[in-house]
Design a protein around this motif. Structure first.
Motif, PDB file in Angstrom:
ATOM      1  N   ASN A   1      23.022 -11.344 -53.395  1.00  0.00           N
ATOM      2  CA  ASN A   1      22.998 -12.584 -52.616  1.00  0.00           C
ATOM      3  C   ASN A   1      22.478 -12.376 -51.205  1.00  0.00           C
ATOM      4  OD1 ASN A   1      24.057 -13.790 -54.839  1.00  0.00           O
ATOM      5  ND2 ASN A   1      26.050 -14.261 -53.961  1.00  0.00           N
TER       6      ASN A   1
ATOM      7  N   SER B   1      23.228 -15.944 -57.292  1.00  0.00           N
ATOM      8  CA  SER B   1      21.922 -15.292 -57.449  1.00  0.00           C
ATOM      9  C   SER B   1      21.112 -16.023 -58.512  1.00  0.00           C
ATOM     10  CB  SER B   1      22.102 -13.831 -57.855  1.00  0.00           C
ATOM     11  OG  SER B   1      20.838 -13.239 -58.140  1.00  0.00           O
TER      12      SER B   1
ATOM     13  N   VAL C   1      18.210 -16.280 -54.435  1.00  0.00           N
ATOM     14  CA  VAL C   1      19.454 -17.037 -54.420  1.00  0.00           C
ATOM     15  C   VAL C   1      19.145 -18.516 -54.616  1.00  0.00           C
ATOM     16  CG1 VAL C   1      20.636 -15.374 -52.928  1.00  0.00           C
ATOM     17  CG2 VAL C   1      19.399 -17.294 -51.900  1.00  0.00           C
TER      18      VAL C   1
END
Length: 415
Positions: free
Chosen positions: A339, A236, A402
């Motif tokens: 994510n 992330s 991400v």
């Protein structure tokens, strides 16, 4: 749902929880849309207590779960104050663009739309440092003023009326709150206050998240607890979110999002002054100044639909959102937790390269993008310090908070 980890958990416990099934975050591709958090704690929070036992001022101990419940239950109806907000997404300076991208996204041209339209004006908050004056008196009276060098932009919700006024151009935008499914929609176009930003962050809290109480602080002369929210997954772009929560009212007073890459905060918004006294009724009064151009909501919507994003916008992107109509039910979401990646198929060609576009717009595209290749073909990753997007040459879009590698991996898996 499994309990959320606190920093007091052992490594073994954290590793065990990492292997548990996780639900996909509900916010998918809408990363900055204000939402209500009433009931969030009771419905989804199972935090291991993390006690605030250090820092200044000296406040009673509280667990992370209790603090989130305090935020959800906060019912501040009346306030006024000043908010300073700094945003640093890492975008290049757009000031030198005279056509193309600038004409499509920087705002309406002469005779097109209104500079007072909040859907365009408040997007200025995505970069730089700004000072806002805010006021509220119940659910039907809100005012937000964006203070500029020699001008001021105000957005006022008073009963059924929503007014936007840009003093620099002497233009007025008028809408009716009753025409919207949510009477606050027009005044919440872009999250601008610590409360707005915190509500969106709490929407993403799930069992992929570490939530703790990280001491205490004073913000705008108020005693506050500090809530710390951190992704427990790698990949992330979000490093941590810190929220200073008023110890008495539960109102978020300061919101800071730092990136995983380090450096300055991506977003730092906090009250520098706040009062919970009832604002004067005249605060929410507005009458269009003499000679001002007034644009009604319906007229503005028609003009936007007719002109799309502008004739000078790069080929394939000049029709607004028409090319995405088939995705109206929402994008596909792959991955989980922090994510998660939204996937859209535009059904068209990918983003043109800087060389294909040429000029200032081409240079802008090159400054944002990295060319990538893989089993999926080729494409361009457009980067900010928070949200990244991969646009493949066959028109698929992968977007999320991400890293570039995570986007390429997602495209490989979905080829």
């Amino acid at each position: 749902m499994a309990p959320y980890a606190s920093d007091d958990n052992t490594t073994a416990a954290r590793d065990a929880q990492d292997d548990e099934a996780r639900g996909v975050r509900r916010r998918a591709a809408r990363y900055v849309v204000p939402v209500a958090v009433t009931g969030v704690a009771a419905a989804t929070i199972g935090l291991v207590p993390a006690i605030a036992d250090s820092g200044s001022p000296d406040l009673p101990k509280i667990s992370a779960q209790q603090l989130i419940e305090k935020i959800a239950e906060s019912d501040v109806q009346q306030l006024s104050g000043t908010v300073k907000i700094t945003s640093d997404l890492g975008l290049p300076d757009l000031g030198g663009l005279e056509g193309g991208l600038a004409s499509g996204m920087a705002g309406p041209k002469d005779g097109e739309g209104s500079t007072a339209d909040p859907s365009a004006k408040l997007t200025e908050l995505v970069s730089g440092t700004h000072t806002l004056r805010v006021a509220a008196d119940g659910p039907d009276r809100h005012k937000l003023s964006l203070l500029e060098d020699a001008a001021e932009y105000s957005l006022i919700h008073n009963g059924k009326d929503v007014w936007g006024y840009d003093s620099a151009s002497n233009e007025v935008y008028h809408g009716t709150a009753a025409d919207s499914p949510d009477a606050r929609e027009k005044t919440d176009e872009v999250p601008a206050t610590p409360k707005d930003l915190t509500e969106e962050a709490l929407k993403s809290v799930d069992d992929t998240t570490s939530v703790t109480v990280d001491g205490t602080a004073q913000v705008a002369g108020r005693d506050a607890y500090k809530l710390l929210i951190k992704p427990r997954q790698s990949g992330s772009t979000v490093g941590a979110i810190s929220v200073a929560v008023d110890a008495k009212t539960g109102l978020p007073l300061k919101f800071t999002l730092t990136p995983a890459s380090g450096g300055a905060a991506v977003v730092d918004a906090g009250f520098t002054q706040i009062s919970f006294a009832k604002p004067a009724a005249s605060t929410f009064d507005f009458t269009p100044p003499k000679g001002a151009k007034v644009t009604e909501e319906g007229d503005a919507a028609t003009e936007k639909h007719e002109r799309g994003f502008g004739e000078d916008f790069p080929k394939g992107l000049d029709k607004g959102s028409e090319g995405l109509d088939k995705e109206s039910e929402g994008p596909e979401v792959i991955g989980e937790g922090w994510n998660s990646i939204a996937v859209l198929d535009t059904g068209g060609e990918g983003m043109p390269s800087g060389a294909e576009v040429g000029g200032d717009v081409g240079g802008f595209l090159d400054s944002l993008g990295d060319q990538v290749k893989g089993d999926f073909g080729s494409g361009t990753v457009f980067k900010t310090r928070l949200i990244n997007a991969l646009i493949t040459d066959d028109g698929k879009v992968y977007v999320g908070a991400v890293t570039k590698d995570a986007l390429v991996k997602a495209a490989e898996s979905g080829k």
